[in-house]
Write an enzyme that holds these catalytic residues in place. Structure first.
Site, PDB file in Angstrom:
ATOM      1  N   GLU A 600      13.921  29.305 100.430  1.00 42.87           N
ATOM      2  CA  GLU A 600      14.869  29.863  99.471  1.00 42.87           C
ATOM      3  C   GLU A 600      14.166  30.593  98.332  1.00 42.87           C
ATOM      4  OE1 GLU A 600      14.425  25.433  98.392  1.00 42.87           O
ATOM      5  OE2 GLU A 600      14.565  26.669 100.183  1.00 42.87           O
ATOM      6  N   ASP A 642       9.856  68.747  87.365  1.00 40.83           N
ATOM      7  CA  ASP A 642      10.116  69.909  86.525  1.00 40.83           C
ATOM      8  C   ASP A 642       8.899  70.181  85.660  1.00 40.83           C
ATOM      9  OD1 ASP A 642      12.666  70.263  87.471  1.00 40.83           O
ATOM     10  OD2 ASP A 642      13.567  68.950  85.972  1.00 40.83           O
ATOM     11  N   GLU A 737      16.833  77.248  72.312  1.00 38.29           N
ATOM     12  CA  GLU A 737      17.705  77.659  71.216  1.00 38.29           C
ATOM     13  C   GLU A 737      17.247  77.068  69.890  1.00 38.29           C
ATOM     14  OE1 GLU A 737      21.780  77.005  71.967  1.00 38.29           O
ATOM     15  OE2 GLU A 737      21.817  78.089  73.855  1.00 38.29           O
ATOM     16  N   ARG A 779      33.509  90.569  67.111  1.00 36.91           N
ATOM     17  CA  ARG A 779      34.186  91.741  66.557  1.00 36.91           C
ATOM     18  C   ARG A 779      33.571  92.081  65.215  1.00 36.91           C
ATOM     19  NH1 ARG A 779      40.718  92.603  66.258  1.00 36.91           N
ATOM     20  NH2 ARG A 779      40.695  94.709  65.351  1.00 36.91           N
ATOM     21  N   THR A 909      10.158  74.795  89.075  1.00 30.50           N
ATOM     22  CA  THR A 909      10.514  75.261  87.742  1.00 30.50           C
ATOM     23  C   THR A 909      11.281  76.569  87.828  1.00 30.50           C
ATOM     24  OG1 THR A 909       9.621  75.968  85.596  1.00 30.50           O
ATOM     25  CG2 THR A 909       8.284  76.421  87.535  1.00 30.50           C
ATOM     26  N   GLY A 910      12.077  76.817  86.812  1.00 32.94           N
ATOM     27  CA  GLY A 910      12.800  78.068  86.725  1.00 32.94           C
ATOM     28  C   GLY A 910      11.998  79.173  86.070  1.00 32.94           C
ATOM     29  N   ARG A 958      10.643  80.106  89.711  1.00 36.02           N
ATOM     30  CA  ARG A 958      11.956  80.751  89.689  1.00 36.02           C
ATOM     31  C   ARG A 958      12.911  80.082  90.671  1.00 36.02           C
ATOM     32  NH1 ARG A 958      12.997  82.671  85.094  1.00 36.02           N
ATOM     33  NH2 ARG A 958      11.699  84.388  84.370  1.00 36.02           N
ATOM     34  N   LYS A 964      15.457  73.402  94.937  1.00 37.56           N
ATOM     35  CA  LYS A 964      14.850  72.079  94.822  1.00 37.56           C
ATOM     36  C   LYS A 964      15.467  71.125  95.842  1.00 37.56           C
ATOM     37  CE  LYS A 964      14.316  70.439  90.652  1.00 37.56           C
ATOM     38  NZ  LYS A 964      14.595  69.758  89.353  1.00 37.56           N
TER      39      LYS A 964
END
Length: 1414
Positions: A600, A642, A737, A779, A909-910, A958, A964
């Site tokens: 056990e 990545d 960003e 605008r 990877t991109g 790319r 992936k």
């Protein structure tokens, strides 16, 4: 407009927008009423549907809240149906989520999509299971990953403490049921009986209700208007009419006391505000009613917390009772009680025996100790049960802490007019939350405003469409304008558990925790965790050992009973009590042997190893979501990682850039002159280029250009500033960003918040991996301006002009621009290459002005937006920024450790090829023989080429998430055990497909985390190495324990069986109490000691085990058999010849002393062998790391101390006597001999043992070549249609030639063109000629790349040294150190290095010209 009822804010420029028109409260007379879902038990359920007078409406729900399937007899109206598609969180070409609003028609009853939940007609669109509650007996509900659709997924190995017969509503006084019954949770009561006196098992097995009934909800919502159940029912089913009844969104906001734009009014202690100072309630616009002043605690008291009630944990007493319910222990307990009763009768009910010896020559009474054995067995059973239960209780506590850690995450809300980040458990009804791509919605809500928000609700409802969200006003307008036969399409409801696929927006929370849609499903799905693969393996092994042990016990019982019956005849003078006592002794020893033989401790060992490993892994920033992943990582052979944030620090900073085309700015130019490609000397200089320090950028850019640059950064961004845990302001959002926002802040340009608030946004273009860009249209007076930012090589192709700056610093107030020319395009290309070769991420910022919106010649699409392709052209380039993301410390060493451990590392990877190759070279990933390829090319390869390339592919640049996933699928088909890292929503399929999925804890979306097995809480690649180490540690710990326990099992069973059968009194040399102590040592103590060794880097010195590798290796088998044979020989020799060897007389005293010596030797052999089992390899130092494992040290001392106490003071209880110094010396020598014997075994060659085991068919032949699976073998020849035909023809040719050719795998019959078994005519063979030629031409032309003219995509013609990433589309690169004789050179027509006459550089510091290209 009333101050108490603020209107929702709708951003639109369309004069016909539904948002600008109020909707009538009732539909026109000629309009078909919106079909509604009938709630069981409600008044509506007793009446007929408006369009179904006979009451047979096909859209009605059955009384148990389940949908009637088509053709069931309940639905006379034909129902439309379509194939159910498994949910997919991505939007790839293979996804089941598509943007289509096609409706079913009689001519086309099978539409491409199912809009079940959206138009409230579930079974009309094959949404039969949209609202069907998961049955608790469904095996899928126990899956640790497949049904993990929300925040509260749990894998804790505890029983369900909730039966959820009725959903719980949190009230001011606690949890109560919605029907107003007693406030206690009946589901937690055990043994409750119905009117017939039977337990209500039927009620317990019924799934929880899928709906709430507000009429039975007795909760007092004061000071708010609506009850919790009424708000929760707005989304289940989605009911626009119910929302309209409470006043629409404005009425909902008023009733909850919340401002639609600025959120709840809170103090500064409610979270980290964007500017650090949220407004107080006095400053907040809104009403003066009590609901506006209600505290957060009051909201939680009425509507509940966003946290599921904790599952009831098993108490220690319950665990003890469950452990004691083991059948073998119960049988042993019964025998022990009978033995105790007979012993008490023997001692108290019969006259004592008179014995004569040297100490009592006149005779004295024998000690009355017959009861001691029964008591000792009972105590031993209690100790075994208690220790095992404490272990389980401790393990359960550890898993509970792990689950609490795993369920913790943050969300963004608006409170006090400011964005802030709070814990998901702190969200309350009335909060205004933010939607972002990749987020799993944690609560139910109503959509307020946003841009192109699409949700995948398949995981929560079975709805397979990506549903776009609209405001309430737009939904009302659409409903009021519906024509007869049309159905409602627009949707403003957000369901918890749904995934945000794209877009940004805001919504108001209406249900949290157990009242939310997903909360009720998760409560119904609660259950015990599945066993891990290793646990399943061990359970099978334990079952086999238990059967063998049980057979041994039964055989022993039969043998002793035969002797017992024989002695009844040969020794009739024994009293009845003696006979009964003898029978009980036989039963006890046989049952005890079974207790010892049943391992056990095997399941306990793996559970303990996993518990300790996961707890320590959490401290090392590895959060384990699926326990089986620990074991799987032990044998991982490939890791696809990545780049950004995993290999690099993900702390991006703008360090260089190009303002316009010629103005090259560099951060700290004096120290980083090499980062400027302006005026680099002859052959590299570009006319008109000049460099300046980044701090002087404002001196070269006009004020208008500064404003343009700042707006391009600030408006076209979703990042914001927030306070961290230390109270310091930092930017939150995408690292790219945040780097740009930090750059703008360092330039001392206007605050991003002011710029955003002053901008009138017309359309937003969220970032996507397909576009590789994001944008926003604003605008400006009477004109419109599009700002775009994204991959520089992509956006540069779409620009025709660029801004101009002058080296002399003279500038006016206007923005000067000029057209692109050939030199300009070449300059941009070389700038991108220059930055990429320095491992900088290049981001381009550009803009375009329009006179009107939508622009002339364009039309809005179905989403009321102008398509990206129509406006992303003829743009003006503002700047190209180079963003640095330095390598994480220790990444190179971690990659080397992976390679040492036999784990190949591949980068997906991109980023472009140049940046990816530079980072991979620095990390040590790009090595000799390695291949570099771009995702689009890899995607286009045939299956055969992919199988050939995948093992050597080291960089996939790319690449999209689909690339992936394709790589993972290819590697797995080759038998590799693959680990994958992912952080994006679209990484979900790859993470699911991989053997082990790693999600990023910081940068990862909730979808990625939900699809993963392990979360890297600090996003570091080094933790993947730790995961491998811990996985191997878990496997090693279990194997150590297995090696120890099997040797004890074999020894104990043989010694007990042989000595008992050979004994005239049917007694074993090891008594029942002694065997129970041995069982405690080998099961519980050994599991604790051997399963808690920490992970060490020495485990990385070996290659991973094969998938089909046996649990017991040859080295283990060798050690088990030698140690068992040694212990059996020693113990039996002492038992049968000990008196003669020691020179003792044969009397009771000496026999007792000899029995104690045998028992002591046996136990110390196990204690020393436990040390010996700490190593599984052939190294001799068994004490390595001994002093670092406090568990082992403490347990080792407990075992030694316990054995000494048993021998010295155990006396009659253990049927031993004190031993002298000589006996202790013999014991220690015999026990310690286990160590040199173990060393001798390790030095013995393994080959002869392995060959013996193979001959005995215990192990498979390791020299047998592996075989491909039938699927892989078929795919191997499907890469070229011509060669597939050749294979058919060769199959035909083999019928004539036979022999050698037939033995080739190439002659297998093709699945594309099966041939008849009849004889083949000779003319058929002529078909070989054209197909062989075609195959040769096709294979040779497969890699031919068309000539590229000089341009932006290839500015240097055929010279790859000056090529951008665009040049490598359709190309393959090999590492420069690759062997010139490598067959890939010939296969792909590559030129070996030395044949070019150029020197070959090392992998480090690779320049763009060092690699071979095609």
């Amino acid at each position: 407009m009333s101050r108490n009822n603020p209107p929702p804010v709708i951003i639109t420029t369309d004069p016909d927008s539904p948002a600008l028109h109020s909707a009538p409260s009732t539909p026109p007379p000629n309009q078909r009423p919106t079909p509604t879902l009938v709630i069981p038990g409600s008044p509506a359920s007793e009446s007929s549907h408006p369009e179904s007078p006979q009451g047979n409406d096909p859209f009605r729900l059955s009384p148990n809240a389940r949908l009637y399937p088509p053709g069931s007899g309940h639905s006379p109206t034909p129902s439309y149906s379509s194939a159910l598609t498994p949910p997919s969180p991505t939007l790839t070409s293979s996804s089941s989520v598509h943007f289509s609003d096609e409706l079913p028609t009689p001519s086309s009853p099978n539409p491409k999509t199912s809009l079940a939940l959206r138009d409230n007609h579930p079974d009309a669109r094959s949404g039969m299971e949209t609202l069907q509650t998961v049955d608790e007996n469904d095996p899928q509900r126990r899956h640790a990953r497949g049904w993990s659709i929300g925040t509260w997924s749990s894998a804790a190995p505890t029983a369900d403490g909730y039966s959820m017969k009725k959903p719980l509503i949190r009230t001011a006084t606690g949890a109560s049921e919605v029907d107003g019954d007693r406030g206690e949770d009946d589901a937690n009561k055990k043994g409750k009986k119905d009117k017939k006196g039977k337990k209500g098992k039927k009620d317990k097995e019924e799934p929880p209700s899928a709906h709430l009934d507000p009429d039975k909800d007795k909760t007092d919502p004061t000071p708010f208007r609506e009850k919790p159940s009424r708000l929760a029912m707005l989304v289940d089913p989605k009911s626009l009419e119910d929302l309209e009844k409470i006043g629409g969104v404005s009425g909902l906001l008023e009733g909850l006391g919340v401002d639609g734009e600025k959120g709840l009014a809170v103090g500064t202690d409610e979270g980290n505000a964007e500017n650090g100072a949220p407004r107080s309630s006095a400053d907040m616009p809104g009403g003066n009613g009590p609901q506006w002043r209600a505290s957060m605690d009051r909201r939680r008291d009425i509507y509940g917390r966003n946290d599921l009630p904790r599952r009831k944990s098993k108490s220690l007493l319950l665990l003890m009772w469950l452990a004691f319910k083991d059948k073998v222990l119960i049988l042993l307990s019964v025998a022990a009680v009978v033995s105790l009763a007979l012993g008490l009768y023997q001692d108290l009910g019969t006259p004592p025996k008179i014995i004569y010896n040297d100490e009592c020559p006149d005779g004295c009474e024998e000690a009355q100790v017959d009861w001691v054995e029964g008591v000792a067995i009972v105590v031993a059973i209690i100790i075994v049960v208690l220790v095992g239960s404490i272990n389980d209780w401790q393990k359960e506590r550890q898993f509970k802490k792990l689950n609490e850690k795993r369920e913790d995450r943050n969300v963004k809300v608006i409170r006090g007019g400011s964005e802030m980040v709070i814990n998901v458990k702190d969200v309350v009804v009335g909060d205004v939350c933010l939607l972002e791509p990749g987020e799993i919605i944690p609560v139910d809500g109503i959509f307020l405003r946003g841009h192109n928000v699409r949700c995948d609700e398949s995981g929560a409802t079975g709805e397979s469409d990506a549903i776009k969200k609209f405001s309430y006003d737009e939904c009302i307008k659409e409903r009021d304008n519906l024509q007869p036969g049309q159905r409602q399409k627009k949707d403003c409801f957000l369901i918890s558990g749904a995934k945000v696929l794209e877009g940004v927006g805001e919504y108001v929370v209406i249900a949290v925790g157990p009242t939310s849609f997903n909360g009720r499903i998760m409560m119904a799905m609660r259950g015990d965790a599945d066993e891990t693969p290793l646990q399943i393996k061990l359970n099978h092994l334990a079952e086999l050992i238990a059967k063998l042990g049980g057979a041994s016990g039964l055989l022993l019982f039969i043998a002793l009973m035969i002797r017992f019956f024989v002695q009844l005849k040969t020794n009739p003078d024994r009293s009845a009590n003696d006979k009964a006592q003898s029978f009980i002794q036989i039963l006890i020893i046989a049952v005890t042997l079974v207790v010892v033989a049943v391992p056990e401790g095997l399941p306990l060992a793996v559970t303990l190893a996993l518990a300790f490993a996961t707890k320590r892994m959490t401290k090392q920033n590895l959060l384990v979501r699926v326990l089986g992943s620990c074991e799987t990582m032990a044998n991982a052979t490939v890791v696809c990682t990545d780049k950004t944030g995993t290999l690099t620090q993900n702390e991006m900073t703008v360090v260089a850039g190009s303002l316009g085309v010629h103005g090259k700015f560099v951060k700290d130019l004096s120290d980083n002159a090499s980062r400027s490609n302006a005026n680099e000397g002859e052959g590299h200089s570009v006319h008109g280029d000049f460099s300046f320090d980044m701090s002087q950028l404002n001196d070269y850019a006009s004020s208008s250009l500064q404003t343009l640059f700042n707006e391009a950064i600030c408006i076209n961004s979703t990042a914001f500033e927030d306070k961290n845990e230390e109270g310091k302001l930092n930017f939150v959002g995408s690292k790219t960003e945040t780097a740009l926002l930090r750059f703008a802040k360092d330039m001392e340009w206007p605050n991003y918040r002011q710029v955003r608030e002053s901008a009138e946004i017309v359309q937003m273009i969220p970032f996507s991996s397909e576009l590789k860009a994001m944008g926003v249209v604003v605008r400006k007076d009477d004109t419109y301006r599009l700002y775009l930012k994204g991959a520089s090589e992509v956006l540069s192709n779409n620009c025709t002009r660029h801004v101009v700056v002058h080296q002399d610093g003279n500038k006016g107030d206007d923005i000067e621009t000029t057209e692109f020319d050939d030199d300009t395009m070449s300059n941009i290309s070389k700038t991108i290459i220059f930055y990429a070769n320095q491992s900088l991420r290049t981001i381009a910022l550009c803009y375009r002005d329009f006179e009107s919106w939508p622009p002339a010649g364009t039309e809005k699409d179905g989403a009321d937006e102008v398509p990206y392709e129509a406006i992303a052209k003829d743009m003006t380039l503002i700047a190209i920024t180079g963003i640095e993301d330095p390598l994480r410390p220790g990444v190179r060493e971690a990659v080397e450790k992976c390679q040492l451990a036999g784990v190949a590392v591949k980068m997906c990877t991109g980023d472009n090829v140049l940046t990816a190759r530079s980072i991979a070279s620095q990390c040590g990933i790009f090595t000799a023989g390695g291949v570099v390829m771009e995702g689009p090319l890899f995607r286009k390869l045939s299956d055969s080429d992919r199988l050939e390339i995948a093992p050597r592919l080291q960089i996939l640049a790319r690449s999209s998430p689909e690339d992936k996933r394709l790589l993972v699928k290819t590697l797995k088909s080759m038998g590799e055990v693959v680990g994958v890292t992912g952080d994006g929503t679209n990484d979900g399929p790859a993470l699911k497909l991989a053997n082990v999925g790693f999600a990023m804890g910081i940068a990862g979306t909730e979808v990625a985390k939900e699809a993963s097995d392990i979360i890297l809480m600090d996003d570091s690649f080094k933790n993947i190495v730790l995961a491998i180490m811990w996985g191997r540690c878990v496997n090693d710990s279990v194997k150590k324990f297995l090696q120890f326990q099997i040797s004890v099992n074999i020894t104990a069973v043989f010694i007990t069986f042989i000595s008992a059968v050979a004994s005239s009194s049917e007694e074993s040399v090891l008594t029942a109490v002694q065997l129970l102590w041995v069982n405690l040592i080998m099961d519980t103590f050994a599991a604790l000691a051997l399963a808690t060794d920490p992970a060490t880097e020495s485990s990385l010195d070996r290659k991973p085990d094969r998938k089909n590798a046996p649990l017991i290796t040859v080295e283990m088998f060798k050690m088990i058999m030698v140690q068992a044979i040694y212990q059996i020989i020693v113990c039996l020799v002492l038992h049968f010849a000990g008196l003669k060897i020691l020179g003792l007389e044969d009397n009771d005293q000496n026999n007792t002393e000899l029995g104690a010596l045998v028992f002591n030797c046996f136990v110390f052999c196990q204690i020393f062998n436990q040390l010996n089992c700490r190593r599984l390899d052939r190294k001799l130092n068994v004490l390595e790391g001994f002093w670092r494992n406090w568990y082992f040290i403490i347990i080792f001392l407990i075992m030694v101390g316990g054995q000494i106490l048993i021998v010295e003071v155990g006396g009659a209880a253990f049927q031993v006597t004190r031993l002298g110094g000589r006996d202790w010396g013999i014991t220690l020598v015999i026990g310690a001999l286990s160590l040199p014997i173990g060393a001798l075994v390790r030095l013995t060659p393994t080959g002869p043992f392995a060959r013996l085991l193979v001959k005995l068919h215990i192990y498979a032949d390791p020299n047998k070549l592996p075989e491909l699976s039938p699927e892989a073998e078929e795919e191997q020849y499907s890469y070229n249609p011509a060669l597939s035909r050749v294979k058919d023809n060769l199959s035909t040719y083999a019928r004539i030639r036979g022999g050698r050719l037939r033995a080739s795998s190439m002659v297998a019959k093709s699945r594309n063109a099966q041939l008849r078994d009849a004889d083949i005519q000779f003319p058929s063979l002529l078909t070989m000629v054209p197909t062989v030629i075609a195959g040769t031409v096709g294979a040779g032309a497969h890699w031919v790349t068309p000539h590229n003219s000089i341009g932006l995509s290839n500015p240097a013609g055929q010279d790859p040294s000056y090529s951008t990433a665009e040049l490598f589309k359709g190309k393959v690169q090999l590492h420069p150190r690759t062997n010139p004789d490598d067959p890939l050179y010939a296969k792909f027509g590559l030129q070996p290095p030395e044949s070019r006459g150029s020197s070959v550089s090392g992998a480090e510091g690779l320049s763009s010209g060092d690699a071979n290209n095609v």
